[in-house]
Design a protein around this motif. Structure first.
Motif, PDB file in Angstrom:
ATOM      1  N   UNK A   1      -3.946   7.846   3.977  1.00 17.04           N
ATOM      2  CA  UNK A   1      -3.235   6.891   4.819  1.00 17.04           C
ATOM      3  C   UNK A   1      -4.187   6.167   5.762  1.00 17.04           C
ATOM      4  N   UNK A   2      -5.179   6.905   6.267  1.00 19.28           N
ATOM      5  CA  UNK A   2      -6.178   6.270   7.136  1.00 19.28           C
ATOM      6  C   UNK A   2      -7.091   5.362   6.317  1.00 19.28           C
ATOM      7  N   UNK A   3      -7.489   5.841   5.145  1.00 24.21           N
ATOM      8  CA  UNK A   3      -8.377   5.070   4.268  1.00 24.21           C
ATOM      9  C   UNK A   3      -7.719   3.761   3.834  1.00 24.21           C
ATOM     10  N   UNK A   4      -6.430   3.799   3.544  1.00 28.14           N
ATOM     11  CA  UNK A   4      -5.710   2.617   3.081  1.00 28.14           C
ATOM     12  C   UNK A   4      -5.345   1.668   4.221  1.00 28.14           C
ATOM     13  N   UNK A   5      -5.530   2.117   5.462  1.00 25.38           N
ATOM     14  CA  UNK A   5      -5.213   1.251   6.585  1.00 25.38           C
ATOM     15  C   UNK A   5      -3.756   1.263   6.971  1.00 25.38           C
ATOM     16  N   UNK A   6      -2.987   2.227   6.436  1.00 24.67           N
ATOM     17  CA  UNK A   6      -1.596   2.360   6.844  1.00 24.67           C
ATOM     18  C   UNK A   6      -1.543   2.888   8.280  1.00 24.67           C
ATOM     19  N   UNK A   7      -2.466   3.803   8.599  1.00 26.46           N
ATOM     20  CA  UNK A   7      -2.627   4.295   9.957  1.00 26.46           C
ATOM     21  C   UNK A   7      -3.918   3.726  10.534  1.00 26.46           C
ATOM     22  N   UNK A   8      -3.834   3.246  11.763  1.00 27.67           N
ATOM     23  CA  UNK A   8      -5.010   2.669  12.426  1.00 27.67           C
ATOM     24  C   UNK A   8      -5.173   3.327  13.795  1.00 27.67           C
ATOM     25  N   UNK A   9      -6.341   3.182  14.366  1.00 25.71           N
ATOM     26  CA  UNK A   9      -6.631   3.798  15.664  1.00 25.71           C
ATOM     27  C   UNK A   9      -5.689   3.293  16.748  1.00 25.71           C
ATOM     28  N   UNK A  10      -5.185   4.253  17.551  1.00 22.15           N
ATOM     29  CA  UNK A  10      -4.379   3.916  18.715  1.00 22.15           C
ATOM     30  C   UNK A  10      -5.105   4.320  19.987  1.00 22.15           C
ATOM     31  N   UNK A  11      -4.379   4.471  21.077  1.00 19.82           N
ATOM     32  CA  UNK A  11      -5.005   4.843  22.340  1.00 19.82           C
ATOM     33  C   UNK A  11      -5.428   6.314  22.341  1.00 19.82           C
TER      34      UNK A  11
ATOM     35  N   UNK B   1      -3.367   7.960  16.288  1.00 24.94           N
ATOM     36  CA  UNK B   1      -3.229   6.882  15.303  1.00 24.94           C
ATOM     37  C   UNK B   1      -1.841   6.269  15.444  1.00 24.94           C
ATOM     38  N   UNK B   2      -1.758   4.998  15.024  1.00 22.90           N
ATOM     39  CA  UNK B   2      -0.469   4.327  15.022  1.00 22.90           C
ATOM     40  C   UNK B   2      -0.283   3.603  13.696  1.00 22.90           C
ATOM     41  N   UNK B   3       0.967   3.330  13.356  1.00 23.01           N
ATOM     42  CA  UNK B   3       1.284   2.658  12.099  1.00 23.01           C
ATOM     43  C   UNK B   3       0.847   1.196  12.207  1.00 23.01           C
ATOM     44  N   UNK B   4       0.103   0.730  11.205  1.00 27.04           N
ATOM     45  CA  UNK B   4      -0.486  -0.621  11.262  1.00 27.04           C
ATOM     46  C   UNK B   4       0.575  -1.708  11.376  1.00 27.04           C
ATOM     47  N   UNK B   5       1.630  -1.612  10.587  1.00 30.70           N
ATOM     48  CA  UNK B   5       2.695  -2.616  10.588  1.00 30.70           C
ATOM     49  C   UNK B   5       4.014  -1.865  10.496  1.00 30.70           C
ATOM     50  N   UNK B   6       4.595  -1.562  11.632  1.00 27.60           N
ATOM     51  CA  UNK B   6       5.780  -0.707  11.657  1.00 27.60           C
ATOM     52  C   UNK B   6       6.956  -1.332  10.910  1.00 27.60           C
TER      53      UNK B   6
ATOM     54  N   UNK C   1       7.688   9.839   5.872  1.00 29.00           N
ATOM     55  CA  UNK C   1       8.863  10.008   6.727  1.00 29.00           C
ATOM     56  C   UNK C   1       8.533  10.907   7.918  1.00 29.00           C
ATOM     57  N   UNK C   2       7.735  11.957   7.667  1.00 31.26           N
ATOM     58  CA  UNK C   2       7.327  12.854   8.748  1.00 31.26           C
ATOM     59  C   UNK C   2       6.482  12.109   9.771  1.00 31.26           C
ATOM     60  N   UNK C   3       5.618  11.226   9.303  1.00 33.07           N
ATOM     61  CA  UNK C   3       4.786  10.430  10.206  1.00 33.07           C
ATOM     62  C   UNK C   3       5.648   9.503  11.044  1.00 33.07           C
ATOM     63  N   UNK C   4       6.648   8.905  10.431  1.00 30.35           N
ATOM     64  CA  UNK C   4       7.527   8.008  11.179  1.00 30.35           C
ATOM     65  C   UNK C   4       8.283   8.768  12.277  1.00 30.35           C
TER      66      UNK C   4
ATOM     67  N   UNK D   1       0.832  -1.206   0.000  1.00 26.40           N
ATOM     68  CA  UNK D   1       0.000   0.000   0.000  1.00 26.40           C
ATOM     69  C   UNK D   1       0.870   1.260   0.000  1.00 26.40           C
ATOM     70  N   UNK D   2       1.938   1.221   0.780  1.00 25.87           N
ATOM     71  CA  UNK D   2       2.841   2.377   0.821  1.00 25.87           C
ATOM     72  C   UNK D   2       3.488   2.602  -0.532  1.00 25.87           C
ATOM     73  N   UNK D   3       3.949   1.543  -1.164  1.00 26.26           N
ATOM     74  CA  UNK D   3       4.558   1.668  -2.498  1.00 26.26           C
ATOM     75  C   UNK D   3       3.565   2.240  -3.495  1.00 26.26           C
TER      76      UNK D   3
END
Length: 312
Positions: free
Chosen positions: A53-63, A66-71, A23-26, A7-9
């Motif tokens: 990024x949220x729509x694609x599921x790269x970012x998912x809900x955190x506490x 948002x957090x990265x789905x698969x770091x 990169x800024x998100x990381x 998805x990122x590619x």
């Protein structure tokens, strides 16, 4: 690659500025203990990029945000280590581990050479007389139904031990995992294409998804061809089991010709029959009794030795 890396590619191919946004998100996630909020990165990416990024599921809900789905996959994709594969590329299978040794091949040849003994008396007589040196005392001490039970116990024991030592459930599990990963990838890509068509996505994005689906289909075909290794892994202990079991069957067959066939016996599901009878017109009584004993013995032996050959 995992689906996150793919998805990122895809996002970077659609929008080259997305690489800097990712990169800024990381960096923001590293600063905030793994989570990121829109306020942390609003100066580095647009609201449209954030939404994608949220729509694609790269970012998912955190506490708290948002957090990265698969770091791990996220890092590989950004660092350029995620190229060159699809869903199955992360599943490493050692093809050499499934290869047969010279002894395995010799066992297979030996089993094939013994099989004509079912049709040729000369081979059956040689094998029967030879094996009778070991099984003859057992036959003299026990009734024939108990002899067959003993043979089933012996064959069940070495069959279970051979399977436990020659077949690798981990490799079997990896083959199944890879095929499942490819199928899941195709399902997700088709769903993604359907959603893109429903929201009126650009022709370029639709074409990209079609290319991804075609690539996943080709990967599935390659995985199916590679599954020959799983077949080899399954069949490897079988040649050894056949090498040791065919002589046992030939000996019991030889005993039928030696006068045992006329003896009467009472066995489950068949009642009183003679060893030479055929159940339902085609199943020899002695063979039916052996399979009943074998199924029971195999279950008991596997339970007692805690042998589990299901893929892991």
């Amino acid at each position: 690659m995992t689906r996150t890396a793919e998805k990122i590619d895809a996002l970077v191919r659609e929008d080259s500025s997305m690489a800097a946004a990712l990169e800024a998100i990381r960096e923001a996630a590293d600063r905030n203990g793994g989570e990121v909020q829109w306020a942390d990165v609003s100066d580095d990416l647009t609201s449209g990029q954030w939404g994608r990024l949220i729509e694609k599921g790269v970012l998912v809900d955190g506490d708290d945000g948002f957090e990265i789905a698969d770091r791990e996959a996220f890092d590989r994709a950004l660092d350029g280590d995620g190229d060159g594969g699809g869903a199955a590329a992360d599943i490493d299978i050692d093809e050499e581990a499934s290869s047969w040794s010279q002894w395995d091949k010799l066992a297979g040849v030996g089993a094939l050479l013994l099989m004509p003994g079912y049709w040729f008396d000369s081979i059956r007589n040689v094998v029967g007389n030879t094996l009778d040196l070991a099984l003859g005392p057992l036959d003299a001490a026990l009734p024939f139904y108990a002899v067959i039970l003993s043979v089933a116990l012996i064959t069940g024991l070495y069959s279970s031990l051979l399977q436990a030592n020659l077949m690798n459930p981990e490799i079997m599990g990896k083959y199944q995992e890879r095929m499942k990963a490819v199928q899941e990838e195709q399902k997700e890509l088709r769903q993604e294409k359907k959603e893109a068509e429903e929201r009126g996505a650009s022709e370029a994005e639709i074409e990209r998804l079609e290319n991804e689906i075609e690539r996943a289909r080709e990967e599935q075909m390659e995985a199916m061809a590679d599954n020959l290794g799983m077949f080899k892994e399954q069949f490897r202990p079988m040649v050894w089991i056949m090498l040791f079991t065919i002589p046992m069957f030939l000996w019991m067959y030889w005993k039928m010709y030696g006068g045992i066939s006329g003896e009467m016996v009472v066995i489950p599901l068949a009642g009183e029959v003679s060893w030479g009878d055929r159940l339902q017109g085609f199943i020899p009584v002695w063979l039916f009794w052996y399979f009943l004993c074998s199924m029971a013995c195999n279950q008991l032996i596997r339970k007692a030795l805690d042998i589990d050959m299901s893929p892991s």
